[in-house]
Design an enzyme around this catalytic site. Structure first.
Site, PDB file in Angstrom:
ATOM      1  N   GLY A 243       0.863  -1.185   0.000  1.00  0.00           N
ATOM      2  CA  GLY A 243       0.000   0.000   0.000  1.00  0.00           C
ATOM      3  C   GLY A 243       0.891   1.223   0.000  1.00  0.00           C
ATOM      4  NE  ARG A 279       1.265   7.148   7.784  1.00  0.00           N
ATOM      5  CZ  ARG A 279       2.552   7.072   8.047  1.00  0.00           C
ATOM      6  NH1 ARG A 279       3.315   8.160   7.918  1.00  0.00           N
ATOM      7  NH2 ARG A 279       3.113   5.955   8.429  1.00  0.00           N
ATOM      8  CB  CYS A 308     -10.195  23.334  18.805  1.00  0.00           C
ATOM      9  SG  CYS A 308     -10.826  24.573  17.697  1.00  0.00           S
ATOM     10  CD  GLU A 309      -8.959  17.380  18.916  1.00  0.00           C
ATOM     11  OE1 GLU A 309      -8.327  16.694  19.730  1.00  0.00           O
ATOM     12  OE2 GLU A 309     -10.169  17.255  18.694  1.00  0.00           O
TER      13      GLU A 309
END
Ligand SMILES: Cc1ncc(COP(=O)(O)O)c(C=O)c1O
Length: 378
Positions: A243, A279, A308-309
Site C-alpha cells: 500500500g 499520521r 482545536c486539539e
C-alpha cells in the site's frame, strides 16, 4: 519530490492545503516492486490511497486490489477490475461485502473460523494467520502481534483450511500481513519462519500472500528473497499487497504558513493539520518537512494545524528559516494515508488532489465546499 517551482505553481493555481502527486514517482515505485517481486501477483492495498485516477493507473499496469470496505469494492467495480485481481479482506466483513465479493468473483481473506460458514458457496479463500510477534512499528499499526485483532493463530490455521475444503470452498492458501511502516525488515523473516512451522500440518498450498507493510527505505530485494523462499517451502505462488510503499513518495501535502507564535515552544501555524494528515498524531509518524522559502535566521519550530486539539501537530522540532505568513511548506511521504484518512472534522472541506503528469497538472479530486459536507443532512 517535485521541484520547488512546480510546487509553488500548484499552490498558486489550486490553493492550499493541497495534495500533489507525481505520476513519475508512482510509476517508479511500482517498477521497483515489480522488479524486486518479479513473478509475484501484486494487489495494491487500496486503503493507502483510493483515488480513482491512481487506481486506474495501477490497474492499467496489471495491478490488482485488496479491498476492506463496501466503498473500496465499489471503486474496484466502477473501474471494471476483474475478480481474479480482487481480494476482499477485513476482520468484520458485512453481508454486503460477501455479496459484492461473490458477484465480482473475488478471493476472500478469512480472518476467523466463523467466516467459513459466512462465505458465499464455492468461494475462493485464503486464511489469514497472525504470527504473534513483536513488530517494530507503532502499536496501532502492528497487525501481526499477539494482542492485535487480526487473523487466526498458527495452531488454528490448519483446521480452518480443512473446514473451508469441507464446506466446498476453494482453500487457496495462507495470508500474513504483520503491520504497516515496519522499521526492521527482520520482522518479515521472523513471520515467514513462524509460518513455515505450519507446513507439516497444511502440506503444500497454492498461494502464499505475504501482505505489505514495507518501510519506504526497506531493502525490497531482501524482503522479496525471504518471501519467495517462504512461498517455495509451501510450493505456493507468491502474492503481495503493498500500500504505502507504492504511493507515499508520490504524494506531498502543501500547506501555507498562517502565522507564528513563541510561547512555551515555537509554533509555526499552518493551514493543514490533523484533518489532512493524521499520521503524525495517530502514529507518531515523522514526515519530512521542506520550507519553500529562504532566510539566514533559523530556529526550531513545531508545525501546528488549525484544529482545536493540542495534538494537532504535523511535525515537531523542525529547523526552519524564520517563517512568514504565506510561506509554503511541503510535507513529504503524504501520498499514503494522507488524503485517504482525511476527515471533515470541524466541517473542514477536504482539499483538492492534483497529479503532475510530466507536462501539466490534472485535478484528480476537486476541493470540497462546505455544502458538500452537510448535503447528506438535508
Ligand atoms: C491486509 C493488509 N494488506 C496490506 C496493507 C498495506 O500495508 P502498507 O500500506 O503498510 O504497505 C495493509 C495495511 O495495513 C493491510 O491491512
Amino acid at each position: 519530490m517535485l521541484s520547488a517551482d512546480l510546487l509553488q505553481t500548484a499552490a498558486e493555481r489550486f490553493g492550499t492545503p493541497l495534495y500533489v502527486y507525481d505520476s513519475a514517482e508512482l510509476d517508479a515505485a511500482l517498477a521497483r516492486v515489480q522488479t524486486a517481486f518479479a513473478g509475484a501477483r501484486i494487489f495494491y492495498a487500496m486503503k493507502a490511497n483510493p483515488n480513482l485516477h491512481l487506481l486506474r493507473r495501477l490497474a492499467a499496469a496489471g495491478v490488482g486490489f485488496e479491498c476492506v470496505s463496501p466503498g473500496e469494492l465499489a471503486r474496484a467495480e466502477h473501474l471494471g477490475v476483474p475478480g481474479g485481481r480482487l481480494l476482499v479482506n477485513g476482520p468484520a466483513k458485512s453481508d454486503g461485502e460477501y455479496a459484492a465479493g461473490a458477484r465480482l468473483g473475488a478471493t476472500f481473506i478469512v480472518d476467523r473460523a466463523e467466516e467459513v460458514g459466512l462465505l458465499p458457496p464455492g468461494s475462493r479463500a485464503l486464511v489469514r494467520v497472525n504470527p504473534a510477534l513483536a513488530i517494530s512499528t507503532h502499536d496501532h499499526l502492528a497487525t501481526g502481534s499477539k494482542a492485535s485483532k487480526f487473523g487466526v493463530t498458527l495452531e488454528q490455521a490448519p483446521a480452518v483450511l480443512d473446514a473451508l475444503r469441507a464446506a466446498g470452498h476453494e482453500a487457496l492458501g495462507l495470508h500474513v500481513h504483520i503491520g504497516s511502516a515496519i522499521r526492521d525488515a527482520h520482522d518479515f523473516t521472523a513471520a515467514f519462519e513462524r509460518l513455515a512451522e505450519l507446513r507439516a500440518a497444511t502440506g503444500n498450498v497454492q498461494v502464499l500472500d505475504v501482505g505489505g507493510g514495507w518501510g519506504l527505505d526497506a531493502d525490497l530485494h531482501g524482503i522479496a528473497h525471504e518471501a519467495r523462499a517462504a512461498a517455495e517451502r509451501f510450493g505456493a505462488e507468491l502474492w503481495v499487497e503493498p500500500g504505502r510503499y507504492l504511493v507515499a513518495n508520490a504524494g506531498t501535502l502543501l500547506t501555507r504558513v498562517v502565522g507564528t507564535k513563541r510561547t512555551g515552544r515555537n509554533f509555526c501555524l499552518v493551514d493543514a493539520g490533523m484533518t489532512e494528515l493524521i499520521r503524525p498524531m495517530m502514529y507518531g509518524a515523522a514526515h519530512p518537512v521542506t520550507p519553500l522559502w529562504e532566510g539566514d535566521q533559523t530556529d526550531v519550530w513545531d508545525i501546528a494545524g488549525p484544529a482545536c486539539e493540542s495534538g494537532d501537530l504535523l511535525a515537531r522540532d523542525v529547523t526552519l528559516p524564520t517563517p512568514e505568513r504565506g510561506g509554503l511548506l511541503a510535507i513529504a511521504e503524504a501520498g499514503a494515508y494522507g488524503a485517504a484518512m482525511s476527515s471533515n472534522y470541524l466541517s473542514r472541506s477536504r482539499p483538492a488532489e492534483v497529479l503532475w503528469d510530466g507536462r501539466d497538472w490534472q485535478v484528480i479530486r476537486r476541493c470540497e465546499a462546505p455544502q458538500h459536507i452537510w448535503q447528506a443532512e438535508l
